[in-house]
Design a protein around this motif. Structure first.
Motif, PDB file in Angstrom:
ATOM      1  N   GLY A  64      76.400  75.625  65.551  1.00  0.00           N
ATOM      2  CA  GLY A  64      75.409  74.610  65.892  1.00  0.00           C
ATOM      3  C   GLY A  64      74.395  74.397  64.784  1.00  0.00           C
ATOM      4  N   ASP A 121      73.339  81.980  58.698  1.00  0.00           N
ATOM      5  CA  ASP A 121      73.249  81.645  60.113  1.00  0.00           C
ATOM      6  C   ASP A 121      74.116  82.628  60.889  1.00  0.00           C
ATOM      7  OD1 ASP A 121      75.808  80.559  59.767  1.00  0.00           O
ATOM      8  OD2 ASP A 121      75.218  78.511  60.155  1.00  0.00           O
ATOM      9  N   GLY A 159      68.415  79.563  62.223  1.00  0.00           N
ATOM     10  CA  GLY A 159      68.859  79.684  63.614  1.00  0.00           C
ATOM     11  C   GLY A 159      68.316  80.957  64.250  1.00  0.00           C
ATOM     12  N   GLY A 194      65.483  78.452  66.093  1.00  0.00           N
ATOM     13  CA  GLY A 194      65.833  77.281  66.899  1.00  0.00           C
ATOM     14  C   GLY A 194      67.307  77.409  67.203  1.00  0.00           C
ATOM     15  N   CYS A 195      67.706  76.958  68.360  1.00  0.00           N
ATOM     16  CA  CYS A 195      69.119  77.098  68.729  1.00  0.00           C
ATOM     17  C   CYS A 195      69.651  75.742  69.166  1.00  0.00           C
ATOM     18  CB  CYS A 195      69.252  78.136  69.855  1.00  0.00           C
ATOM     19  SG  CYS A 195      70.952  78.636  70.219  1.00  0.00           S
TER      20      CYS A 195
HETATM   21 FE1  FSX Z   1      72.894  80.703  66.871  1.00  0.00          FE
HETATM   22 FE2  FSX Z   1      73.639  78.961  64.729  1.00  0.00          FE
HETATM   23 FE3  FSX Z   1      72.304  78.762  68.301  1.00  0.00          FE
HETATM   24 FE4  FSX Z   1      74.555  78.252  67.377  1.00  0.00          FE
HETATM   25  O1  FSX Z   1      74.496  79.179  63.252  1.00  0.00           O
HETATM   26  S1  FSX Z   1      70.946  79.701  66.774  1.00  0.00           S
HETATM   27  S2  FSX Z   1      74.147  80.051  68.728  1.00  0.00           S
HETATM   28  S3  FSX Z   1      72.922  76.744  67.603  1.00  0.00           S
HETATM   29  O2  FSX Z   1      74.968  78.143  65.573  1.00  0.00           O
HETATM   30  O3  FSX Z   1      73.346  80.684  65.073  1.00  0.00           O
END
Ligand code: FSX
Length: 302
Positions: A64, A121, A159, A194-195
């Motif tokens: 994400g 990430d 992330g 942030g996710c």
């Molecule tokens: Fe985590 Fe990112 Fe949420 Fe997803 O790389 S912050 S599960 S949006 O992908 O790491």
């Protein structure tokens, strides 16, 4: 490895006009909460800058964060990669695979030793965990991270997974997941949680590094203050309803239809620090609260 060109040379090569370049500089100043008068100073700095080499490592995550980055609109991800940084290694975006991909990482590390940025990430199994839970090219995430950060100038944890452990670390944390800052202690680590994170915050941090040749001021969680200095609540357009005591009680009552405050529906805006309310998502189209959903607090630890 095209990072020997200055930014202005690279921009000319890609057909970017002077006007387009200044627009990018103005957007960068705005993102960093700098006055418009700083635009010319940023332009002057960027025109002299060499594109920094960036090695992007992806561990236990959902992709994400990279999906979010590809929605950055100022600069676009194309501007960012072709004009602003030299993205020498990124699993999802690079054309190379297998041995060629790993060779690109090694080459970037050798040629830019001491000067490259590592972006991570995802979280990763920490010491004591079964390293077999997450490997790339037969190497554990832990070994890849420590090998790559050894010659880095700084590390950016993109992330909530990389910054604080995120979803992989949720109870019962089957992989023994830890955050980047739990493992890296001898290099500056900046967290961009942030996710996923707001795309402009990722690209804005990279633009700041290039413009000023260093990292921005950070808060107590090592987040850039320019983006995480105020709560969602403080910048929310529904705030006047909170101040008047007008709250939606269900997702489809009259209050919800009138756009009243979502606090009683579980909104975490008052305890969440991020730039969603001002930068928004999908090229500035909207953001979760504008879509009628309370803030989940995804950019805070735990
Ligand atoms: Fe985590 Fe990112 Fe949420 Fe997803 O790389 S912050 S599960 S949006 O992908 O790491």
């Amino acid at each position: 490895m095209a990072n020997q060109k200055t930014l202005s040379e690279s921009l000319r090569e890609h057909g970017v006009t002077r006007r387009g370049f200044l627009k990018f500089c103005a957007a960068t100043a705005s993102m960093m909460a700098l006055p418009p008068s700083m635009t010319s100073a940023i332009a002057a700095a960027l025109e002299q800058a060499r594109r920094p080499s960036v090695i992007w490592l992806s561990f236990q995550e959902c992709t994400g964060c990279t999906e979010s980055l590809t929605r950055s609109h100022s600069p676009t991800v194309e501007n960012l990669i072709l004009d602003v940084i030299s993205l020498d290694y990124h699993h999802t975006l690079q054309a190379a695979s297998g041995d060629a991909a790993e060779a690109a990482r090694m080459q970037a590390m050798e040629e830019n030793h001491g000067n490259y940025l590592v972006v991570v990430d995802g979280s990763l199994p920490g010491p004591g965990a079964n390293m077999g839970y997450s490997t790339i090219a037969g190497h554990s995430n832990y070994d890849i991270l420590m090998e790559t950060v050894e010659g880095a100038a700084a590390v950016v944890a993109v992330g909530t997974c990389a910054a604080f452990g995120g979803l992989p670390q949720a109870h019962p944390n089957p992989t023994g997941a830890v955050a980047v800052q739990d493992l890296v202690s001898d290099k500056p680590v900046v967290n961009v949680p942030g996710c996923p994170p707001v795309p402009m915050v990722i690209s804005g941090l990279l633009a700041h590094y290039l413009t000023f040749g260093g990292l921005p001021e950070l808060d107590g969680y090592n987040r850039p203050l320019a983006f995480f200095g105020q709560s969602i609540h403080d910048r929310c357009y529904r705030r006047p309803f909170y101040d008047k005591g007008l709250f939606a009680a269900t997702f489809d009552d009259e209050g919800a239809k009138k756009g009243w405050c979502l606090y009683r529906l579980g909104c975490k805006g008052p305890s969440t620090y991020n730039a969603c309310a001002t930068m928004r998502w999908n090229a500035g189209t909207s953001w979760p609260i504008e879509s009628g959903h309370p803030c989940l607090g995804c950019s805070e630890p735990s």
